[in-house]
Each structure stands twice: as C-alpha cells, then as structure tokens.
Write an enzyme that holds these catalytic residues in place. Structure first.
Site, PDB file in Angstrom:
ATOM      1  N   SER A 172       5.585  -2.646  -0.290  1.00 35.60           N
ATOM      2  CA  SER A 172       6.213  -1.663   0.569  1.00 35.60           C
ATOM      3  C   SER A 172       6.939  -2.353   1.728  1.00 35.60           C
ATOM      4  O   SER A 172       7.729  -3.273   1.488  1.00 35.60           O
ATOM      5  CB  SER A 172       5.136  -0.703   1.063  1.00 35.60           C
ATOM      6  OG  SER A 172       5.684   0.463   1.570  1.00 35.60           O
ATOM      7  N   ASP A 223       5.995   5.435  -8.949  1.00 37.47           N
ATOM      8  CA  ASP A 223       6.299   5.287  -7.522  1.00 37.47           C
ATOM      9  C   ASP A 223       7.649   5.946  -7.237  1.00 37.47           C
ATOM     10  O   ASP A 223       8.691   5.447  -7.633  1.00 37.47           O
ATOM     11  CB  ASP A 223       6.350   3.791  -7.178  1.00 37.47           C
ATOM     12  CG  ASP A 223       6.574   3.533  -5.698  1.00 37.47           C
ATOM     13  OD1 ASP A 223       6.850   4.484  -4.943  1.00 37.47           O
ATOM     14  OD2 ASP A 223       6.459   2.359  -5.287  1.00 37.47           O
ATOM     15  N   HIS A 237       3.185   5.333  -5.182  1.00 35.17           N
ATOM     16  CA  HIS A 237       3.385   4.156  -4.332  1.00 35.17           C
ATOM     17  C   HIS A 237       2.057   3.453  -4.022  1.00 35.17           C
ATOM     18  O   HIS A 237       2.008   2.240  -3.862  1.00 35.17           O
ATOM     19  CB  HIS A 237       4.082   4.604  -3.040  1.00 35.17           C
ATOM     20  CG  HIS A 237       4.548   3.471  -2.182  1.00 35.17           C
ATOM     21  ND1 HIS A 237       5.367   2.469  -2.656  1.00 35.17           N
ATOM     22  CD2 HIS A 237       4.307   3.177  -0.872  1.00 35.17           C
ATOM     23  CE1 HIS A 237       5.602   1.604  -1.667  1.00 35.17           C
ATOM     24  NE2 HIS A 237       4.981   2.007  -0.583  1.00 35.17           N
TER      25      HIS A 237
END
Lengths: 199, 378
Positions: free
Chosen positions: B150, B313, B346
């Site tokens: 991320s 995701d 995610h």
C-alpha cells in the site's frame, strides 16, 4: 533450489543444444521453470519466463527464477525490439488465442525464436480419424475434445507453410518421437516438431 | 518472545532543515524506527520496510509488556519471509505521522505549541528523503531490499527511483505509481468526515477534546476499502448482533456495523486526526508520472523487482501493478510479478501470509546470492 539430477527431457536437450551460451532468453509459458532453470544452469543464460498459472509462478520464484504472471497473448507487448537472443515457445503455441500474432511478436522481441509444437497429424491420429471416425486421443494428445487446453490443431507441415507464408526463415527443424529424432517422414511419425526461426 | 523498542533519530537541525517538495522547510525532524536482526560486518544485509497509511515503526516482535506483536510480525522474524536470522530489518515511520516522528501533533519549536495546521505539507518523496537521513545515520550504503504494501509500496518505489544506487531490490505489494481519482475521492470523503467534526477546530484541538467522531468515520470508510464484497460477506454476511430480529430503529442491527464501530473506536485512541489528513494528502499527491513518462522515471532504477498484487483488491487494483510492471520491463529491468488469487481485498497483503512468505523468502535469497538471472540490457 536445485532439484536432484533428473533425466533431461529430450526436447529440452535439443533446445539446450540450440541455444548458445550466455544468451538472453524469454520462455513463453515456462510452466514450473524446468527448461528456464536448465538454460541458466547449463548454458549460463540470463532468462525470464512468462506464465499464466499462479501455482507455476510460485514454483518458478521458489526455483530462483524471474517470472511474469501474464498470458502469452498480451505479455510480449512490454518488451523492446530484439531484447532477447531467444524467445522460446515450447508446447505453448497450441494454447494461445492468436498464434500468428504471438510468433510475430516473439520474432520482434527476440533475435531467434524456438517453437515446439505437437503434431496433430501423427499416423496414429490419422488412423483413428480414418478407421474410427473420431477425433484422435493418443498418449501424446491425451485430451478429449471437451476438456483439451489446446485451441489450435496443426501438423509439422502446417507450421512450415505458416512460416513460408509469413516470411519466417526456418533455421533448424527436428521431428521428435519419444527420445529419438525422426528422420523419415516426420509429419507422419513425429509426435512433436521443434523449430529454430528467424525473420 | 522477542522484545523490541522503538528508537528515534533526530536530524535537520536549523539551519540545515529538510527542504520539502512544497518549498517549505522542516527541522529539526525526529524519525521513529525499529530494527530486527543484526547488521552484518560489511553492512550488506539491511532491508528497509515501510508501513501503510495508519501503520507505525513497530512492524514486528513485542514491545515490553505488550500482548500483541507488531503489525507485520507474520512476515518478519527468524525463519520468516524477512528472516531476521539472515537480514537486518529496519522499519521506518514517516514524517507527518503521529507515532514517534515529527508531525502535526509535535511541538513547533518556534512557538512552543503543537503544529496543527501550521505543519508543512509533506509528500511521499519527502518521507523518503527523511528516511535517507536515517539510513545514512545507520551508515548503510546499500539496502538489500526495500519493501512495503500500500503506501509502503509507494515509498519503496520512490526509494528505487530517488536513490537508485542504494536499492538492490524492491518488493512492491498491493501498490501503484500514482493515486487515481477513485483513491483520491475515498480519501477526500475521509478528510471531510474529520474536518466536519466540530471538535476538529481547524486542527487546533490538542489538549482539548479530539475530533473522535470524524476520525472514526474516516476509519470506517478506510476499513470498507480494505476489504472486498466477498470477504465482508464471508466474515459478516447479514448476521445480527445478539438479536433475534431486526430492531426497526437506528441502533446497530448487523455485525458489520458493530465491527466498524469497534475498529474505528480503537483507532481514534491511537491515531491523530491531523496526521490522517496530512498523510492521506501525501498519498493523493503521489504521481510518479506527473512530469515524465513512467518508463522514463523507472529508467533511473537499478533494482530487481518483485511486484505482488491481489485479485480482489479494488483499492489498489492489479491492473495498476501491471502498468508498473510494463514500465519496468520496458526498461529491461529484472522484474517478477504475481497476481495472487485472494478474496481479502486490499487487506490481503497482511492476511495472505503463506504465499507471500514463499515468494519473499526465495526472491530475497536470490538477490542475496547475487544470482540475478537478468542483467540490465544496456
């Protein structure tokens, strides 16, 4: 991780002979990376593989290889012209959606291209079609029509025609049956054909 | 049980402040970090890890007396992906944060009061520039690997292009090269939630009541974006909270409602609302291809890359990783990439341990052996 010494597959032996040492290779549909690993260990090649099967991608990375998780039909666009000395399409061409485009792309990114194809016109297949009137299922082509991964069905003869129609030079050609090279009538007796191409 | 303490390094004392991308200056700067494992004598086994938006330097092991380990303990430790028997693992916090590094909640030395909104805007590039000071302080000239998921991935990619000679390899997980409209929009809703809380007081709430409702709402939105339709359905479905039937009122009926309340309630105790504003803005400003084509940007990089993304995701979708891989390949860089089949959205980058463990272990061992099979093509 180096696997214990195993018998090297006959088609892999031929490809290992054809590829010059220290070359840069791209293996399209590299599977678990067996051939790519051999090229790196035995011929000191630099290589990368393309593979769509997630499990096989893990196997490649565990074997210390570089691999891209992408399908062959779209995976070649990223590479610059003549980036590789050899692009290898062994036992994968019959599974791609756009074989012509893939071969031409392979010849763009590679100086030479090695193609290995199954021969769908082996005599055993021909006899099955003729006498049984059924689509052939042989030890080399073991799939039923409804579960085959193969999208393209061709013979060695078909591939030669394709090359000549597309101005592709065949530098080397070998028909293989088991662990032998077929000298006589390969289009009838070879299970697979291996080609070294250039454009 | 391995015990670890968060350390910190202070630098950029005036007049040597860090010049930020915005043109403003910041200094002195304190950066919080933790280390795991031992640096070898030629200092060639250091790995720098980065956390995501609301993470901190406490990536692994236990703080004294704590019952929970660091946020990436599943991946860092003896015999794990980032194997602390082999590697010296550093996890660095970011400037703008609130977990031991200089940020809007820190005291402004010029006024003796918390910065609040007088804190300068920081970017991912600025965060990385600050981390470079830390790595210099640790006298490390080359990092075996930089990695993060991320926002951590954005920092890793920035390291690879901003300090290419320092970075031998990059493991970029569930990340991209520029924040897209959807990502910006989701952050903006979170920021508006914070700023519309009357307790926010234009960021001047330190020592008073914090904008807890706004920050909790921001966190709820975040949590939704970290999961997937499938993972939420599997985890909560339509399960009711200790109820036989619907309440026909606006109290909570569903477990998913309770979950969001519980998680966001925890969050407001540990995170500063202004830091959320600043760091989310830094993410939204991130665009590696703002001035040049992405392929030109990566032409500076020298590292070997492993790019990991996840099928479900939708916050950092796989196609964005694939664009990154394209640009890397166009530069003849050594890049492996995989799209892991996962339903965790995610969050998969923290949850899908087993597969990533294998990938990271073997990728790093290849890098350490120097047996990279593709050399640069020029």
């Amino acid at each position: 991780m180096i696997k214990p010494q195993q018998q090297i597959r006959f088609d892999h032996q031929i490809i290992l002979e054809w590829v010059r040492a220290h070359a840069k290779v791209l293996d399209l549909g590299c599977g678990d990376g067996t051939l790519l690993g051999l090229l790196i260990r035995k011929k000191d090649c630099h290589g990368t593989g393309i593979e769509i099967n997630e499990h096989a991608v893990y196997q490649c990375i565990e074997a210390g290889l570089t691999v891209s998780h992408v399908d062959i039909d779209t995976g070649l666009i990223d590479y610059s012209n003549k980036r590789f000395d050899y692009v290898i399409l062994n036992e994968s061409l019959q599974e791609v959606l756009h074989p012509r485009q893939v071969i031409l792309e392979a010849l763009r990114v590679g100086r030479k291209v090695i193609v290995g194809i199954p021969n769908f016109c082996h005599i055993r297949a021909r006899l099955q079609i003729f006498f049984q009137g059924r689509v052939p299922v042989t030890p080399e082509l073991p799939y039923q029509w409804y579960d085959t991964p193969n999208l393209r069905f061709l013979s060695l003869q078909d591939f030669r025609h394709f090359c000549s129609n597309n101005d592709i030079r065949i530098l080397k050609e070998v028909g293989v049956a088991g662990n032998k090279i077929v000298q006589l009538q390969p289009n009838l007796f070879a299970h697979t054909g291996l080609y070294l191409l250039e454009k | 049980m391995h015990i670890v303490e968060t350390q910190s390094y202070t630098f950029a004392e005036p007049p040597h402040e860090l010049k930020l991308k915005s043109g403003e200056k910041l200094g002195p700067i304190t950066l919080a970090y933790e280390t795991y494992g031992a640096l070898n004598c030629d200092k060639s086994n250091a790995i720098l890890l980065f956390h995501s938006l609301t993470g901190d330097a406490h990536a692994a092991f236990y703080h004294k007396g704590a019952d929970k380990p660091g946020w990436w303990d599943s991946m860092i430790g003896p015999g794990k992906g980032f194997d602390t028997d082999k590697y010296f693992v550093i996890c660095s916090n970011v400037i703008g944060g609130c977990k031991g590094s200089t940020g809007p909640a820190s005291i402004n030395p010029k006024t003796g009061l918390p910065f609040g909104l007088s804190f300068p805007f920081v970017t991912i590039e600025d965060m990385v520039a600050a981390q470079k000071h830390l790595i210099d302080h640790l006298e490390i000239k080359r990092l075996l690997c930089v990695s993060g998921g991320s926002m951590g991935g954005l920092q890793a990619l920035t390291w690879a292009t901003q300090y290419p000679d320092y970075v031998q390899s990059v493991i970029a997980i569930a990340t991209n090269t520029r924040h897209t409209a959807q990502q910006i929009a989701l952050h903006e809703v979170a920021r508006q939630a914070i700023m519309s809380d009357p307790d926010w007081q234009d960021g001047d709430y330190y020592g008073k009541s914090i904008p807890a409702r706004g920050l909790a709402l921001a966190r709820m939105i975040g949590h939704i974006t970290y999961m997937s339709d499938k993972s939420m359905d599997e985890k909560f479905g339509r399960k009711l909270i200790a109820k036989e039937r619907l309440g026909y009122d606006f109290s909570h009926d569903f477990e998913v409602e309770n979950y969001l309340k519980y998680r966001s309630g925890n969050f407001v105790q540990r995170f500063d609302a202004n830091s959320y504003l600043y760091i989310s803005k830094a993410l939204d400003y991130f665009d590696m291809s703002a001035e040049k084509k992405l392929t030109d940007i990566f032409s500076r990089a020298k590292a070997h890359f492993l790019v990991i993304s996840f099928t479900s995701d939708w916050l950092y979708p796989s196609y964005q990783s694939k664009e990154m891989v394209r640009a890397l390949k166009a530069n003849d860089l050594d890049v492996s990439d995989i799209e892991i089949n996962s339903s965790y959205g995610h969050d998969a980058f923290l949850v899908e341990v087993e597969g990533q463990q294998k990938l990271i272990t073997h990728f790093l061992s290849r890098i350490q052996k120097g047996a990279a099979h593709v050399s640069r093509g020029r």
